[in-house]
Write a protein that holds these residues in place. Structure first.
Motif, PDB file in Angstrom:
ATOM      1  N   ALA A 174       0.856  -1.148   0.129  1.00 18.94           N
ATOM      2  CA  ALA A 174      -0.249   0.024  -0.111  1.00 18.94           C
ATOM      3  C   ALA A 174       1.059   1.321   0.041  1.00 18.94           C
ATOM      4  N   CYS A 175       1.889   1.388   0.853  1.00 20.90           N
ATOM      5  CA  CYS A 175       2.927   2.523   0.842  1.00 20.90           C
ATOM      6  C   CYS A 175       3.439   2.677  -0.357  1.00 20.90           C
ATOM      7  N   ALA A 176       3.882   1.595  -1.069  1.00 18.83           N
ATOM      8  CA  ALA A 176       4.633   1.692  -2.340  1.00 18.83           C
ATOM      9  C   ALA A 176       3.498   2.059  -3.451  1.00 18.83           C
ATOM     10  N   HIS A 177       2.482   1.617  -3.438  1.00 18.19           N
ATOM     11  CA  HIS A 177       1.497   2.126  -4.438  1.00 18.19           C
ATOM     12  C   HIS A 177       0.880   3.552  -4.273  1.00 18.19           C
ATOM     13  N   ALA A 178       0.956   4.119  -2.968  1.00 21.50           N
ATOM     14  CA  ALA A 178       0.587   5.346  -2.844  1.00 21.50           C
ATOM     15  C   ALA A 178       1.691   6.387  -3.133  1.00 21.50           C
ATOM     16  N   GLU A 179       2.850   5.915  -3.046  1.00 16.47           N
ATOM     17  CA  GLU A 179       4.054   6.912  -3.566  1.00 16.47           C
ATOM     18  C   GLU A 179       4.235   6.693  -4.982  1.00 16.47           C
ATOM     19  N   GLU A 180       3.794   5.830  -5.637  1.00 14.45           N
ATOM     20  CA  GLU A 180       3.808   5.803  -7.088  1.00 14.45           C
ATOM     21  C   GLU A 180       2.560   6.476  -7.717  1.00 14.45           C
ATOM     22  N   ALA A 181       1.540   6.674  -7.030  1.00 13.70           N
ATOM     23  CA  ALA A 181       0.304   7.217  -7.181  1.00 13.70           C
ATOM     24  C   ALA A 181       0.607   8.841  -7.321  1.00 13.70           C
ATOM     25  N   GLY A 182       1.697   9.340  -6.604  1.00 15.19           N
ATOM     26  CA  GLY A 182       1.914  10.846  -6.374  1.00 15.19           C
ATOM     27  C   GLY A 182       1.323  11.217  -5.076  1.00 15.19           C
ATOM     28  N   VAL A 183       1.114  10.351  -4.155  1.00 14.29           N
ATOM     29  CA  VAL A 183       0.692  10.791  -3.051  1.00 14.29           C
ATOM     30  C   VAL A 183       1.635  11.491  -2.041  1.00 14.29           C
ATOM     31  N   VAL A 184       1.365  12.755  -1.405  1.00 14.37           N
ATOM     32  CA  VAL A 184       2.282  13.314  -0.445  1.00 14.37           C
ATOM     33  C   VAL A 184       2.003  13.220   1.064  1.00 14.37           C
ATOM     34  N   ARG A 185       0.926  12.928   1.347  1.00 12.99           N
ATOM     35  CA  ARG A 185       0.349  12.493   2.448  1.00 12.99           C
ATOM     36  C   ARG A 185      -0.293  11.360   2.636  1.00 12.99           C
ATOM     37  N   PHE A 186       0.160  10.398   3.558  1.00 11.45           N
ATOM     38  CA  PHE A 186      -0.732   8.825   3.483  1.00 11.45           C
ATOM     39  C   PHE A 186      -0.984   8.639   4.928  1.00 11.45           C
ATOM     40  N   ASP A 187      -2.053   8.348   5.292  1.00  8.66           N
ATOM     41  CA  ASP A 187      -2.627   8.411   6.658  1.00  8.66           C
ATOM     42  C   ASP A 187      -3.235   6.839   6.753  1.00  8.66           C
ATOM     43  N   ALA A 188      -3.330   6.520   8.124  1.00  7.68           N
ATOM     44  CA  ALA A 188      -4.100   5.289   8.409  1.00  7.68           C
ATOM     45  C   ALA A 188      -4.463   5.224   9.809  1.00  7.68           C
ATOM     46  N   ASP A 189      -5.800   5.038  10.061  1.00  8.42           N
ATOM     47  CA  ASP A 189      -6.202   4.932  11.627  1.00  8.42           C
ATOM     48  C   ASP A 189      -5.762   3.326  12.071  1.00  8.42           C
ATOM     49  N   VAL A 190      -4.918   3.071  13.062  1.00  9.93           N
ATOM     50  CA  VAL A 190      -4.639   1.619  13.152  1.00  9.93           C
ATOM     51  C   VAL A 190      -5.048   1.374  14.722  1.00  9.93           C
ATOM     52  N   GLN A 191      -5.530   0.115  14.815  1.00 11.45           N
ATOM     53  CA  GLN A 191      -6.011  -0.122  16.055  1.00 11.45           C
ATOM     54  C   GLN A 191      -4.690   0.007  17.036  1.00 11.45           C
ATOM     55  N   ALA A 192      -5.046   0.231  18.413  1.00 11.44           N
ATOM     56  CA  ALA A 192      -3.897   0.612  19.016  1.00 11.44           C
ATOM     57  C   ALA A 192      -3.029  -0.523  19.284  1.00 11.44           C
ATOM     58  N   ARG A 193      -3.586  -1.867  19.249  1.00 12.47           N
ATOM     59  CA  ARG A 193      -2.788  -2.920  19.575  1.00 12.47           C
ATOM     60  C   ARG A 193      -1.935  -3.261  18.340  1.00 12.47           C
ATOM     61  N   HIS A 194      -1.978  -2.719  17.205  1.00 15.43           N
ATOM     62  CA  HIS A 194      -1.280  -2.980  16.093  1.00 15.43           C
ATOM     63  C   HIS A 194      -0.278  -1.993  15.835  1.00 15.43           C
ATOM     64  N   GLU A 195      -0.420  -0.769  16.821  1.00 11.38           N
ATOM     65  CA  GLU A 195       0.530   0.127  16.775  1.00 11.38           C
ATOM     66  C   GLU A 195       1.889  -0.216  16.595  1.00 11.38           C
ATOM     67  N   SER A 196       2.573  -1.097  17.270  1.00 15.67           N
ATOM     68  CA  SER A 196       3.974  -1.482  17.068  1.00 15.67           C
ATOM     69  C   SER A 196       4.283  -2.062  15.929  1.00 15.67           C
ATOM     70  N   LEU A 197       3.362  -2.822  15.075  1.00 14.40           N
ATOM     71  CA  LEU A 197       3.888  -3.379  13.709  1.00 14.40           C
ATOM     72  C   LEU A 197       4.083  -2.142  12.710  1.00 14.40           C
ATOM     73  N   PHE A 198       3.323  -1.243  12.996  1.00 15.01           N
ATOM     74  CA  PHE A 198       3.385  -0.095  11.890  1.00 15.01           C
ATOM     75  C   PHE A 198       4.431   0.669  12.167  1.00 15.01           C
ATOM     76  N   VAL A 199       5.143   0.921  13.423  1.00  9.13           N
ATOM     77  CA  VAL A 199       6.073   1.365  13.946  1.00  9.13           C
ATOM     78  C   VAL A 199       7.398   0.752  13.246  1.00  9.13           C
ATOM     79  N   ARG A 200       7.332  -0.540  13.342  1.00 11.16           N
ATOM     80  CA  ARG A 200       8.413  -1.342  12.777  1.00 11.16           C
ATOM     81  C   ARG A 200       8.399  -1.074  11.418  1.00 11.16           C
TER      82      ARG A 200
END
Length: 484
Positions: free
Chosen positions: A140-166
């Motif tokens: 998803a990150c790669a697709h967003a950047e190739e699509a010319g996105v400048v800001r890419f956000d996501a609301d993540v369940q708190a218990r999965h925050e560490s995964l996204f940080v990694r």
């Protein structure tokens, strides 16, 4: 011990490009391992058929509605009906959908370069399969950047925050979705800063030189002491001269007359310095230069040509104005305006990097555009350079001893350009100006102008989004050359 970087592994596994390969890639075998792993258990690709989208939505219903109870009867919303929304799915070797994620414009309106990812789901029976969730996030990150996105956000369940940080995401703040604790996370897209980074060495490199004179340090051109003459000089990338000699000749004139135009100077002549392997190649460069010279009405006064050397081209332009418009004349509270020619298209071979709006314009249109700053005389002006719109605004703000905010929802942009491309490309004709509120804009013929930001106290450039959020595009000075 031999190691692969994460990006290389992702590319080999088909994750970064998110295209399902027709055959499995055995990474340990490629590395010469004596104990190769079995074929990869999944592939990731875009869900471009109704069956895959339906299977993804059924997975979402099972997990978010039935298992977790986050939603009532359905988790579908307006993003699912938006034709711009992209769905990426993970499939097992049999082709069954075992996970997915969606991404697309955050707001129900024009795409401002702000996208959101969401509804990341992995089939309950597959959650033990290594890497499905992280691979979907990376895709998803790669697709967003190739699509010319400048800001890419996501609301993540708190218990999965560490995964996204990694995975490299950054925490913004806690939020709630359906009264369940979530964390707003943001993927760091550094494209705007990268476009401006090439200017960072200028300050230390040029320290001690009185470039432009007091009040014009870092400007597009330099007032010549003792008169009304303004000089500008630009070199064209050697690779561009070699690859597209006629276009290089045209651009050598274009960038120089734009530099003079930003200072309100009327061009009066050009000098060129050309290196070429032979006369035939030199003729192709000069053909483009002469066409542009005729179109802008600026004569080539002389120069130097040398054969038997690698391709090289630089042009010096001379113009006249009794009162140059400085790039550093801005002050906090002044409004920022972008005036750009949105006509044209991407130059073939330079998609996302060079917008060609000038080669199809009439001489009258070109001359009207380059005379606009001299007529309006704003407090500050700079033509948009290879640093891009945000980078050039950063240079104007730096020379003016202030910071700047760019309003993403009000920025003039061609329909054929993504926000990421438009913010970082060379746009043909585009002028950034700063002036007091309610000052008239530039009268620039076919170019489109709009007020799209303001100068502020502080430094750097921030982007203002439709939800009111301010994100940092440039943290500080662009060139290090300091105030004008």
């Amino acid at each position: 011990m031999t190691m692969l970087t994460e990006s290389v592994c992702d590319a080999l596994l088909g994750v970064e490009g998110w295209h399902a390969e027709p055959w499995p890639v055995d990474v340990p075998a490629l590395l010469g391992s004596e104990s190769p792993r079995p074929p990869r258990p999944f592939t990731i690709g875009r869900a471009d058929d109704r069956g895959a989208v339906f299977a993804y939505r059924m997975l979402r219903r099972r997990v978010f509605v039935e298992d977790q109870g986050l939603f009532g009867d359905s988790d579908l919303d307006f993003h699912d009906d938006d034709p711009r929304t992209v769905v990426l799915v993970a499939r097992d070797p049999a082709g069954s959908v075992i996970g997915g994620v969606r991404l697309g414009p955050a707001a129900d309106g024009p795409d401002t370069g702000w996208w959101r990812g969401g509804r990341l789901v992995v089939a309950p029976g597959q959650r033990g399969a290594p890497g499905v969730g992280p691979a979907l996030v990376r895709a998803a990150c790669a697709h967003a950047e190739e699509a010319g996105v400048v800001r890419f956000d996501a609301d993540v369940q708190a218990r999965h925050e560490s995964l996204f940080v990694r995975l490299g995401w950054r925490r913004v703040r806690p939020v709630a979705v359906q009264s369940v604790p979530h964390v707003l996370m943001r993927w760091p897209i550094g494209r705007v800063a990268a476009a401006a980074a090439g200017k960072a060495a200028l300050g230390p490199l040029l320290r001690g030189l009185d470039l432009g004179g007091r009040g014009f340090v870092g400007d597009d051109g330099a007032p010549v002491p003792g008169g009304d003459l303004v000089a500008a000089c630009d070199a064209i990338l050697p690779s561009m001269v070699e690859r597209d000699p006629d276009w290089a000749g045209w651009c050598a004139v274009l960038v120089n007359v734009n530099d003079l135009a930003a200072m309100g100077a009327a061009p009066v002549g050009l000098l060129d310095a050309l290196g070429a392997r032979d006369a035939s190649f030199a003729a192709r460069v000069l053909a483009g230069l002469h066409r542009a010279s005729d179109a802008y009405g600026v004569p080539v006064l002389g120069g130097h040509t040398q054969f038997g050397v690698p391709a090289a081209l630089s042009v010096t332009a001379l113009g006249r104005t009794a009162h140059p418009v400085p790039g550093g004349g801005g002050r906090p509270g002044q409004r920022v305006r972008l005036t750009a020619d949105l006509g044209g298209r991407w130059r073939p071979g330079y998609t996302g990097r060079q917008w060609d709006s000038t080669s199809m314009r009439t001489p009258a249109e070109l001359r009207t555009m380059i005379g606009a700053v001299g007529t309006a005389r704003p407090a500050a002006a700079k033509d948009v350079s290879m640093a891009g719109i945000a980078g050039t605004l950063g240079m104007l703000a730096e020379a003016s001893s202030c910071g700047a905010v760019l309003d993403m929802s009000r920025l003039p942009r061609p329909q054929g350009a993504t926000m990421g491309d438009w913010l970082t490309c060379f746009p043909g004709f585009a002028m950034l100006t700063a002036d007091v509120p309610d000052a008239p804009g530039l009268s620039a013929g076919p170019a489109t102008g709009a007020e799209c930001g303001e100068l502020t106290t502080g430094r750097g450039v921030r982007l203002r989004w439709p939800d009111g959020e301010l994100t940092e595009a440039l943290s500080g000075p662009v060139t290090g050359m300091g105030p004008a």
